[in-house]
Design a protein around this motif. Structure first.
Motif, PDB file in Angstrom:
ATOM      1  N   ILE A   5       0.873  -1.176   0.000  1.00 61.12           N
ATOM      2  CA  ILE A   5       0.000   0.000   0.000  1.00 61.12           C
ATOM      3  C   ILE A   5       0.906   1.220   0.000  1.00 61.12           C
ATOM      4  O   ILE A   5       1.771   1.376   0.881  1.00 61.12           O
ATOM      5  N   ALA A   6       0.746   2.071  -0.999  1.00 59.53           N
ATOM      6  CA  ALA A   6       1.661   3.206  -1.147  1.00 59.53           C
ATOM      7  C   ALA A   6       0.977   4.361  -1.861  1.00 59.53           C
ATOM      8  O   ALA A   6       0.029   4.162  -2.633  1.00 59.53           O
ATOM      9  N   ARG A   7       1.492   5.539  -1.579  1.00 56.91           N
ATOM     10  CA  ARG A   7       1.129   6.683  -2.421  1.00 56.91           C
ATOM     11  C   ARG A   7       2.045   6.628  -3.635  1.00 56.91           C
ATOM     12  O   ARG A   7       3.266   6.569  -3.496  1.00 56.91           O
ATOM     13  N   ALA A  23      -1.782   9.111  -5.690  1.00 55.64           N
ATOM     14  CA  ALA A  23      -2.857   8.731  -4.773  1.00 55.64           C
ATOM     15  C   ALA A  23      -2.422   7.482  -4.017  1.00 55.64           C
ATOM     16  O   ALA A  23      -1.483   6.792  -4.418  1.00 55.64           O
ATOM     17  N   GLN A  24      -3.112   7.191  -2.927  1.00 58.15           N
ATOM     18  CA  GLN A  24      -2.827   5.968  -2.187  1.00 58.15           C
ATOM     19  C   GLN A  24      -3.513   4.798  -2.891  1.00 58.15           C
ATOM     20  O   GLN A  24      -4.707   4.846  -3.182  1.00 58.15           O
ATOM     21  N   ILE A  77       6.867   5.182  -6.491  1.00 57.71           N
ATOM     22  CA  ILE A  77       6.367   5.191  -5.115  1.00 57.71           C
ATOM     23  C   ILE A  77       6.866   6.437  -4.390  1.00 57.71           C
ATOM     24  O   ILE A  77       8.067   6.686  -4.290  1.00 57.71           O
ATOM     25  N   GLU A  78       5.902   7.197  -3.874  1.00 62.04           N
ATOM     26  CA  GLU A  78       6.238   8.426  -3.144  1.00 62.04           C
ATOM     27  C   GLU A  78       6.296   8.184  -1.638  1.00 62.04           C
ATOM     28  O   GLU A  78       7.103   8.783  -0.928  1.00 62.04           O
ATOM     29  N   GLU A  79       5.420   7.294  -1.164  1.00 66.20           N
ATOM     30  CA  GLU A  79       5.394   6.969   0.266  1.00 66.20           C
ATOM     31  C   GLU A  79       4.854   5.550   0.427  1.00 66.20           C
ATOM     32  O   GLU A  79       3.753   5.244  -0.040  1.00 66.20           O
ATOM     33  N   LYS A  80       5.617   4.697   1.070  1.00 68.55           N
ATOM     34  CA  LYS A  80       5.194   3.316   1.266  1.00 68.55           C
ATOM     35  C   LYS A  80       4.588   3.179   2.657  1.00 68.55           C
ATOM     36  O   LYS A  80       5.218   3.482   3.664  1.00 68.55           O
ATOM     37  N   LEU A  81       3.346   2.697   2.712  1.00 68.76           N
ATOM     38  CA  LEU A  81       2.629   2.576   3.973  1.00 68.76           C
ATOM     39  C   LEU A  81       2.599   1.143   4.492  1.00 68.76           C
ATOM     40  O   LEU A  81       2.466   0.920   5.704  1.00 68.76           O
TER      41      LEU A  81
END
Length: 219
Positions: A5-7, A23-24, A77-81
């Motif tokens: 799950i990532a932005r 987007a996420q 990937i900008e942010e990995k959740l």
């Protein structure tokens, strides 16, 4: 299976191009090599995907997926959740409930599948040698006997032939035509049925149930 799950942004380059802005999203990487990107809607349909065989190369925050045709799916990937992997093992596959009795019930409820203006007379129409799956009338009012199988083979045609011989002795029903209906009809059975003047119909189980085609479609 790997779930991330990532932005992210997603760019597709191939026969045409497409862009998913930031987007996420859920990125799903399966053991068969396929990669799909999902939003939190659209049921099971991904926003974009790459079917196997394909290769995935991770270069920092940039994932590049390439298929055998050279088409590319580039995920930035900008942010990995979340990032997790799970071993699901071998799946036994879908066991459909389309037994002959259920196919008979579905076709009886949707008898116009055989033609506009067709009407049902009775399911399990009794005869001295066993019940006919469906007895119905076509648009011209002619009587039609329908034999239903999951897999249509020669013995099914022979069975329907016996029913037709018996039904055509009844002056209230004659002339009675026959239709051999199955999810799959063997070529030899089709040849025999045609030779005996029996029509053949291949039944689409999911269409009878009103289930939409679940094949993935690009965009």
């Amino acid at each position: 299976m790997r779930l991330v799950i990532a932005r992210c942004t997603v760019d597709y380059a191939g026969r045409l191009s497409a862009h998913l802005p930031s987007a996420q999203r859920l990125i799903m990487v399966k053991a068969d090599g396929s990669v799909s990107i999902h939003a939190d809607d659209r049921a099971y349909k991904p926003l974009n995907w790459m079917s196997p065989p394909c290769s995935l190369k991770e270069d920092g925050d940039t994932w590049t997926v390439v298929n055998k045709a050279g088409e590319k799916l580039i995920i930035t990937i900008e942010e990995k959740l979340h990032d997790s992997s799970h071993e699901l093992g071998v799946d036994p596959g879908l066991v459909k409930d389309g037994v002959e009795a259920h196919l008979q019930e579905l076709l009886a409820d949707r008898i116009t599948t055989l033609g506009d203006g067709w009407t049902l007379v009775r399911r399990e129409y009794p005869t001295a040698i066993g019940p006919v799956d469906i007895l119905c009338k076509d648009a011209d009012g002619a009587t039609v006997a329908v034999e239903i199988k999951r897999r249509g083979e020669i013995d099914g045609v022979e069975q329907l032939t016996r029913y037709l011989e018996l039904l055509n002795r009844d002056p209230l029903l004659a002339p009675v035509k026959g239709i051999f209906a199955a999810q799959e009809i063997k070529p030899q059975a089709k040849v025999l049925a045609t030779d005996r003047g029996i029509g053949c119909v291949v039944l689409d189980y999911d269409a009878l149930r009103g289930v939409e085609d679940d094949k993935l479609k690009l965009f």
